[in-house]
Design an enzyme around this catalytic site. Structure first.
Site, PDB file in Angstrom:
ATOM      1  N   PRO A   1       0.683  -1.079  -0.202  1.00 55.48           N
ATOM      2  CA  PRO A   1      -0.027  -0.330  -0.054  1.00 55.48           C
ATOM      3  C   PRO A   1       0.987   1.121  -0.029  1.00 55.48           C
ATOM      4  CG  PRO A   1       0.401  -1.193   1.993  1.00 55.48           C
ATOM      5  CD  PRO A   1       1.051  -1.509   1.020  1.00 55.48           C
ATOM      6  N   ASP A   2       0.498   2.449  -0.379  1.00 59.42           N
ATOM      7  CA  ASP A   2       1.011   3.612  -0.545  1.00 59.42           C
ATOM      8  C   ASP A   2       2.441   3.718  -1.094  1.00 59.42           C
ATOM      9  OD1 ASP A   2      -1.275   4.892   1.850  1.00 59.42           O
ATOM     10  OD2 ASP A   2      -0.458   3.270   3.426  1.00 59.42           O
ATOM     11  N   GLY A   3       2.165   3.317  -2.130  1.00 58.04           N
ATOM     12  CA  GLY A   3       4.191   3.333  -3.002  1.00 58.04           C
ATOM     13  C   GLY A   3       4.652   2.003  -2.837  1.00 58.04           C
TER      14      GLY A   3
ATOM     15  N   HIS B   1       2.238   6.576  -7.312  1.00 58.97           N
ATOM     16  CA  HIS B   1       2.099   7.460  -5.766  1.00 58.97           C
ATOM     17  C   HIS B   1       3.704   8.450  -5.555  1.00 58.97           C
ATOM     18  CE1 HIS B   1       0.936   7.105  -1.879  1.00 58.97           C
ATOM     19  NE2 HIS B   1       2.190   7.212  -1.353  1.00 58.97           N
TER      20      HIS B   1
END
Length: 889
Positions: free
Chosen positions: A711-713, A786
């Site tokens: 997640p989140d890059g 991201h």
């Protein structure tokens, strides 16, 4: 169509230094009479004259109505004979010569100039009279409206949906009797979604007839329909009308294509620093940042690799938008700046294919250099030269040199004279497989002895009794092959749009590049391929028996400058092939696709053989784990040495775990895996070739198992690999190589390789329906987005290797070797001697805004962190987004 400017696509350099290059026909020929303007003017300049031969540049300006195609004629005064030409086709009967426009720039509008050049035998004595399409340039009439012309540029343009675009209009000559000329512009056919919103009525006077006035065309479309197209007519009483084709760019059809266009705009934004502009053409830098050391040792150098990615960017833009002018402009820039023209390789006519080059053994230790020439070793015959010169009517080689100093950072300038800041050809690596970038001495590709030591830089590399001023270029075959691959993609996409004619000339040039790229298929000294041991014992080749049909690490060519008393030239192939340089897509295009079939008699057949050989090569090198091992060589350690007992072979070539490049080992970087497998996956998707499918079925699970997406890059792709064992000797059937193993020992967030891996998985998923491959590809793309910033997509990286900036020779990691007693200077005055380091001969780095971070590290601080925007990596990210848009929407 590029109008009215038809200046030659090859860069013209100033005359070579130290030569008596003379500008002949000093005034534009002929002089105008008091009552009539000339039909044309010609500037004929001898750029190089060595007594028995010469090169000349001809600049033709048309002052009459547009002619298409144009033909310039003249008579030689002293028995000269043209041997080859560029940017025009030159034929000769006796003393009479005729230059005809090239296909890619056949028209010559009023006021437009065409530049071409040629090489000839005899003296450089200048012609005294010229004809344009059979009419003497001295003939002309006082121009009036009926003889004058409307000049419109460009002749076609693209406009974004809902946007505007503009073209310019002016007159070719002053209006008769000082009368005003009223010009109207209106849509004469096509979509009503395109309309003139500014400049529909123009007036030209005796004072401003030559000043361009702007016409604005607007689109009322929103991108939801098929792109609109219309023809606009520019007209005035007494003048022939001129038409302009305006086409609406297609809008992105899905969010991935929209993201591609966002990345494209960042890369092409002049404020972001990815390019430098010269004469309306863009030259890509290696990176936006200047302080970066890898294969190129400065960020504002550029490589043939970067040019191939520039083409890829613009081909993808053409697919998404239908606008192919940027692709043609990228090809024109490549021809102008990184493909040497005949003026850059002036003595090719002296090349003897029966004696291609003098043998020089390589060494694995840079301190063994300079290495001596050995006239006693017999070399083979070059089977390509006569075929290529007969096919294309020139002795020049049509291929990219690998390294270009875009900002003239080193100061060598054109041909080593240091007086111009436009791009100059340079080189670095010259001293065997263990010479890392940290151990190189940069030097000009055109050696005039202006810098360096008494013999320039030549005697750092080659031990000779008599050094000559010379030129030499090195081709990186993976870049030229990628350019061909991209030309195939562009042709395919443009054909689907009905636009194949828009890029036909560039695609034809790609086929020609592929013809010359065959030099990468041959042993370095054209020795027979197979069980080749001992420079004397290894038999010289007499034809295609010196071909291994793989993409080697390089091919190269060079020769004497025109100042030499006896002109000479040489060519070499490459004995070592790395898995990462193979390109089955290029081989497929050059052997199976009509538009890219080479014009030579045997080119297509050679590429068909190469396609099969490359696929076999990958089958042979595939480990039991799935990864692809290093490669093979026909010249062990560069001197046709004896490999260790039991070394496996491939068609007689010896297995080389880390071919050519040992610092760091060339088999260690995962990026070479991705670059090669992406092409294999695209080829498999297009053709369904089961051999490619079998390789991918083993490679993809291995790559997926070593890739993570969070997640989140968060993401991690393989970085470095360790290898053990060796493949089985190739017998024609894959064995699975149970004794060849690979382990991924580190991971990183290399955005370019992550994007390349995503493309590989997308092609594979499209071919096979593999859900895991598609999911991982989409996860990588999401993670990359991201990490967007104002310039593109980038992740910080720590550069512990920058401690090597100051390493002296003999340091644990190696340092710059200069023989004791050798002294010289770089163009900026930096001393080159046995005490030199990488940094000391590149003192310009101390002025770099990022240098304080490096200096702090050298002074004992932590390793510096940088966020780099490499051009190729940004293009890989952008094109990966577009591949998803194309294959999955």
């Amino acid at each position: 169509m590029h109008t009215p400017r038809t200046v030659g696509r090859r860069r013209w350099r100033r005359p070579l230094p130290l030569l008596a290059a003379t500008a002949l026909a000093a005034a534009l020929l002929p002089a105008a009479s008091a009552h009539a303007d000339p039909l044309c003017t010609v500037d004929y300049t001898v750029t190089n004259d060595w007594g028995s031969g010469f090169t000349a540049e001809v600049s033709l300006t048309n002052h009459g109505p547009e002619v298409s195609p144009w033909t310039l004629g003249w008579d030689f005064p002293g028995g000269q004979q043209v041997t080859n030409a560029w940017n025009a086709t030159v034929t000769q009967t006796g003393a009479s010569a005729t230059a005809t426009a090239p296909a890619w720039a056949s028209g010559l509008g009023t006021g437009a100039t065409a530049v071409f050049g040629f090489q000839g035998t005899g003296s450089g004595a200048a012609p005294t009279a010229f004809t344009l399409n059979g009419t003497s340039c001295e003939d002309g009439e006082e121009p009036g409206p009926e003889e004058g012309a409307l000049v419109v540029t460009p002749a076609s343009l693209a406009v974004d949906p809902g946007g505007t675009a503009a073209f310019g209009v002016h007159l070719s000559a002053a209006p008769a009797d000082d009368a005003d000329v009223d010009v109207t512009v209106e849509r004469s056919s096509g979509s009503e979604a395109l309309a003139v919103t500014g400049g529909a009525g123009l007036t030209f006077t005796a004072d401003d007839w030559g000043e361009s006035q702007e016409v604005t065309v607007a689109s009322s479309g929103d991108g939801s329909q098929d792109p609109a197209q219309a023809v606009f007519t520019v007209a005035a009483e007494g003048y022939d009308p001129v038409t302009v084709t305006v086409r609406e760019r297609a809008a992105a059809s899905n969010e991935y294509e929209a993201e591609f266009l966002d990345q494209y705009e960042k890369i092409k934004d002049p404020a972001n620093g990815y390019f430098r502009e010269f004469d309306g053409l863009l030259v890509p830098y290696h990176s936006v940042e200047t302080l970066i050391v890898e294969a190129p040792d400065h960020g504002h150098a550029t490589t043939s690799e970067a040019y191939s990615y520039y083409l890829w960017l613009e081909a993808t833009y053409g697919r998404v938008t239908g606008d192919w002018e940027p692709f043609n402009a990228a090809w024109a820039s490549m021809e102008a700046f990184i493909i040497p023209g005949t003026a850059d390789q002036p003595t090719n006519a002296s090349y003897d294919p029966s004696s291609p080059a003098t043998y020089i053994a390589e060494s694995t230790d840079p301190s063994d250099y300079p290495m001596p020439l050995d006239q006693g070793v017999q070399v083979g015959q070059d089977p390509l030269a006569d075929e290529l010169s007969g096919t294309y009517g020139t002795d020049e080689v049509y291929g990219m040199h690998w390294l270009l100093d875009v900002d003239n950072t080193y100061g060598f300038g054109f041909c080593g004279d240091g007086t111009d800041d436009a791009p100059g050809y340079i080189n670095t690596f010259q001293r065997g497989s263990n010479e890392s970038v940290w151990e190189t001495v940069p030097h000009p590709s055109c050696e005039t002895f202006e810098h360096g030591g008494a013999n320039g830089y030549l005697d750092l590399f080659t031990d000779d009794s008599n050094y000559s001023e010379q030129w030499r270029y090195t081709n990186a075959p993976d870049a030229d092959a990628r350019a061909v691959q991209v030309a195939y993609q562009a042709h395919t996409w443009a054909s689907e749009q009905g636009n194949e004619g828009a890029i036909a000339d560039s695609v034809s040039d790609a086929a020609r590049m592929g013809d010359y790229l065959r030099y990468a298929m041959f042993d370095k000294y054209f020795k027979e391929v197979g069980d080749c041991v001992g420079p004397q014992a290894c038999a010289p080749g007499g034809g295609k028996d010196s071909a291994h049909y793989l993409m080697s690490w390089y091919y190269a060519w060079g020769g004497a400058l025109g100042s030499a008393e006896f002109p000479w030239a040489w060519r070499i192939g490459g004995s070592s092939a790395h898995q990462g340089y193979q390109n089955v897509m290029a081989a497929y295009a050059l052997s199976e696709v009509d538009a890219l079939t080479p014009a030579s008699p045997t080119g297509a057949d050679d590429w068909a053989t190469s396609l099969d050989r490359q696929l076999e090569f990958l089958q042979w090198l595939q480990s039991a784990d799935g990864g692809i091992a290093g490669g093979a060589t026909n010249s062990w350690e560069g001197d046709y040495g004896q490999p260790p007992a039991g070394t496996p072979t491939f068609h007689g070539m010896f297995y080389d775990e880390k071919p050519v490049w040992h610092d760091p080992p060339s088999n260690r970087w995962f990026g070479f895996q991705v670059w090669d497998m992406e092409r294999v996956a695209e080829y498999h998707r297009i053709t369904g070739d089961e051999r490619a499918g079998d390789v991918l079925d083993a490679w993809v699970p291995w790559a997926l198992a070593n890739t993570t997406v969070g997640p989140d890059g968060e993401f991690a792709v393989p970085a470095d690999m360790d290898w053990s064992g060796a493949p089985d000797t190739w017998t024609g059937t894959p064995t699975g190589n149970p004794g060849l193993r690979v382990e991924v020992v580190s991971h990183n967030q290399d955005v370019g390789i992550a994007a390349g891996l995503a493309k590989t998985l997308l092609h594979y998923a499209a071919a096979t329906g593999d859900a895991d491959a598609l999911a991982t590809a989409e996860g990588l793309l999401e993670s990359l987005l991201h990490h967007q910033d104002d310039l593109g997509v980038a992740v910080p990286e720590v550069r512990a290797d920058y401690q090597r900036f100051d390493d002296p020779y003999g340091a644990p990691d190696g340092g710059l070797y200069v023989p004791d007693g050798w002294t010289g200077t770089m163009p900026n005055g930096d001393a080159v001697d046995s005490d030199s380091t990488f940094a000391s001969i590149r003192s310009f780095y101390e002025d770099d805004p990022d240098w304080p971070k490096v200096q702090a590290y050298l002074d004992g601080g932590p390793a510096p962190e940088f966020t780099y925007h490499r051009f190729w990596a940004q293009v890989d990210v952008a094109t990966a987004l577009a591949v998803h848009g194309e294959l999955f929407g």
